[in-house]
Design a protein around this motif. Structure first.
Motif, PDB file in Angstrom:
ATOM      1  N   ALA A 175      -0.876  -4.944  -0.490  1.00  0.00           N
ATOM      2  CA  ALA A 175      -0.810  -3.640   0.153  1.00  0.00           C
ATOM      3  C   ALA A 175      -2.215  -3.202   0.539  1.00  0.00           C
ATOM      4  O   ALA A 175      -3.201  -3.920   0.360  1.00  0.00           O
ATOM      5  N   SER A 176      -2.307  -2.017   1.070  1.00  0.00           N
ATOM      6  CA  SER A 176      -3.567  -1.295   1.184  1.00  0.00           C
ATOM      7  C   SER A 176      -3.336   0.069   0.553  1.00  0.00           C
ATOM      8  O   SER A 176      -2.199   0.460   0.284  1.00  0.00           O
ATOM      9  N   ALA A 177      -4.404   0.799   0.284  1.00  0.00           N
ATOM     10  CA  ALA A 177      -4.308   2.196  -0.161  1.00  0.00           C
ATOM     11  C   ALA A 177      -3.338   2.397  -1.317  1.00  0.00           C
ATOM     12  O   ALA A 177      -2.416   3.214  -1.252  1.00  0.00           O
ATOM     13  N   LEU A 178      -3.548   1.679  -2.407  1.00  0.00           N
ATOM     14  CA  LEU A 178      -2.678   1.856  -3.573  1.00  0.00           C
ATOM     15  C   LEU A 178      -2.746   3.272  -4.129  1.00  0.00           C
ATOM     16  O   LEU A 178      -1.805   3.726  -4.775  1.00  0.00           O
ATOM     17  N   ALA A 179      -3.852   3.970  -3.885  1.00  0.00           N
ATOM     18  CA  ALA A 179      -3.961   5.357  -4.348  1.00  0.00           C
ATOM     19  C   ALA A 179      -2.911   6.251  -3.689  1.00  0.00           C
ATOM     20  O   ALA A 179      -2.590   7.322  -4.202  1.00  0.00           O
ATOM     21  N   LEU A 180      -2.352   5.816  -2.556  1.00  0.00           N
ATOM     22  CA  LEU A 180      -1.303   6.558  -1.861  1.00  0.00           C
ATOM     23  C   LEU A 180       0.081   5.958  -2.124  1.00  0.00           C
ATOM     24  O   LEU A 180       1.036   6.268  -1.432  1.00  0.00           O
ATOM     25  N   GLY A 181       0.149   5.074  -3.119  1.00  0.00           N
ATOM     26  CA  GLY A 181       1.405   4.406  -3.399  1.00  0.00           C
ATOM     27  C   GLY A 181       1.566   3.106  -2.656  1.00  0.00           C
ATOM     28  O   GLY A 181       2.580   2.421  -2.796  1.00  0.00           O
ATOM     29  N   CYS A 183       0.223  -5.652  -8.108  1.00  0.00           N
ATOM     30  CA  CYS A 183      -0.017  -5.059  -6.796  1.00  0.00           C
ATOM     31  C   CYS A 183      -1.517  -4.940  -6.570  1.00  0.00           C
ATOM     32  O   CYS A 183      -2.261  -4.477  -7.443  1.00  0.00           O
ATOM     33  N   VAL A 184      -1.965  -5.386  -5.409  1.00  0.00           N
ATOM     34  CA  VAL A 184      -3.388  -5.428  -5.081  1.00  0.00           C
ATOM     35  C   VAL A 184      -3.598  -4.903  -3.669  1.00  0.00           C
ATOM     36  O   VAL A 184      -2.693  -4.983  -2.831  1.00  0.00           O
ATOM     37  N   PRO A 191     -13.572   7.335  -2.731  1.00  0.00           N
ATOM     38  CA  PRO A 191     -12.830   8.401  -3.402  1.00  0.00           C
ATOM     39  C   PRO A 191     -13.212   8.512  -4.870  1.00  0.00           C
ATOM     40  O   PRO A 191     -13.714   7.567  -5.474  1.00  0.00           O
ATOM     41  N   ALA A 192     -12.943   9.673  -5.419  1.00  0.00           N
ATOM     42  CA  ALA A 192     -13.139   9.839  -6.854  1.00  0.00           C
ATOM     43  C   ALA A 192     -12.000   9.151  -7.595  1.00  0.00           C
ATOM     44  O   ALA A 192     -10.854   9.144  -7.144  1.00  0.00           O
ATOM     45  N   GLY A 193     -12.335   8.550  -8.727  1.00  0.00           N
ATOM     46  CA  GLY A 193     -11.303   7.954  -9.569  1.00  0.00           C
ATOM     47  C   GLY A 193     -10.712   6.656  -9.069  1.00  0.00           C
ATOM     48  O   GLY A 193      -9.592   6.310  -9.432  1.00  0.00           O
ATOM     49  N   LYS A 194     -11.423   5.934  -8.228  1.00  0.00           N
ATOM     50  CA  LYS A 194     -10.901   4.674  -7.721  1.00  0.00           C
ATOM     51  C   LYS A 194     -10.728   3.676  -8.869  1.00  0.00           C
ATOM     52  O   LYS A 194     -11.515   3.646  -9.805  1.00  0.00           O
ATOM     53  N   LYS A 195      -9.680   2.851  -8.761  1.00  0.00           N
ATOM     54  CA  LYS A 195      -9.405   1.840  -9.784  1.00  0.00           C
ATOM     55  C   LYS A 195      -9.506   0.447  -9.193  1.00  0.00           C
ATOM     56  O   LYS A 195      -9.354   0.257  -7.986  1.00  0.00           O
TER      57      LYS A 195
END
Length: 255
Positions: free
Chosen positions: A26-32, A5-6, A225-229
């Motif tokens: 996707a977009s915004a993987l930090a939000l699932g 997932c990217v 954001p903090a903690g971006k991967k």
């Protein structure tokens, strides 16, 4: 099969470099994960790999009204017209069972678009499945609705914590639908998940990105954001090697 997932162009490039078999875009993987922008879809279509578009119009749960449902239908059309291989969709009822009425509409819409372009869209039911109170019944519903696969963590937040459930669902599927194990999947647990019988893995293959410090303008203004991967090509390659080894062992055992 390794699906990565990217949510950006760099992630696409890293997944390809590491040897991914398929992308969930996707977009915004930090939000699932949310629906990706059309510009990223166009970039993905130029890559030599199957791409499935996540159609999720907003964060939060998967109970959708008419406006959100129309957005998902339009996202399915975007995927078909762009030439992508598939879409990833899901919807919940008030009691978190699958919204079979809405899902049947989307499936019919996707099938019609696939017929019109002369190539079917592969249909994945996303992790709205994991919120269902009865996973066995939800699996049967997904099959009846015509889905090709289910992205699932076995009803737990992380797939590695639900290995017995994944094994049971795989047995119940009996080849009628593909299980794609996702959430928390990485090289440390990939082999254990494959041992359940599941043959498709879904992973971000990410590591913490080099970030600005907390005093930088990017962080203070909320642009970063903090903690971006970031997708890590080395992790993709490591996952790819594990899957290849398991495939080799299975073939060697069978012969």
């Amino acid at each position: 099969m390794l699906e990565v997932c990217v949510d950006d162009a760099a992630g696409i490039d890293a997944a390809l470099s590491g040897g991914a078999d398929r992308l969930e875009l996707a977009s915004a993987l930090a939000l699932g994960g949310l629906t990706p922008p059309e510009s990223l879809v166009r970039y993905a279509t130029r890559q030599p790999i199957a791409v499935h578009l996540l159609a999720r119009p907003r964060d939060g749960g998967f109970r959708y009204g008419a406006a959100d449902a129309a957005l998902v239908a339009d996202d399915i059309r975007l995927a078909a017209e762009a030439g992508l291989a598939g879409v990833v969709i899901g919807a919940s009822g008030e009691d978190r069972t699958l919204d079979e009425g809405l899902l049947s509409q989307w499936v019919a819409h996707a099938r019609a678009l696939g017929e019109a372009r002369g190539a079917p869209l592969s249909l994945t039911l996303h992790r709205a499945f994991d919120l269902c109170p009865d996973l066995d019944a939800a699996l049967d519903s997904a099959i009846a609705l015509g889905f090709d696969r289910i992205l699932t963590s076995g009803g737990a937040p992380r797939a590695p914590d639900a290995l017995p459930v994944l094994a049971r669902l795989h047995q119940r599927a009996g080849g009628r639908i593909i299980l794609l194990a996702g959430s928390g999947v990485d090289p440390s647990n990939a082999e254990a998940i494959l041992a359940t019988g599941v043959r498709e893995l879904h992973s971000s293959c990410s590591t913490a990105a080099a970030m600005h410090d907390d005093t930088s303008p990017e962080v203070r203004f909320g642009f970063e954001p903090a903690g971006k991967k970031r997708t890590d090509a080395r992790k993709v390659a490591e996952m790819r090697q594990i899957i290849s080894q398991v495939r080799y062992n299975l073939n060697h055992t069978n012969t």
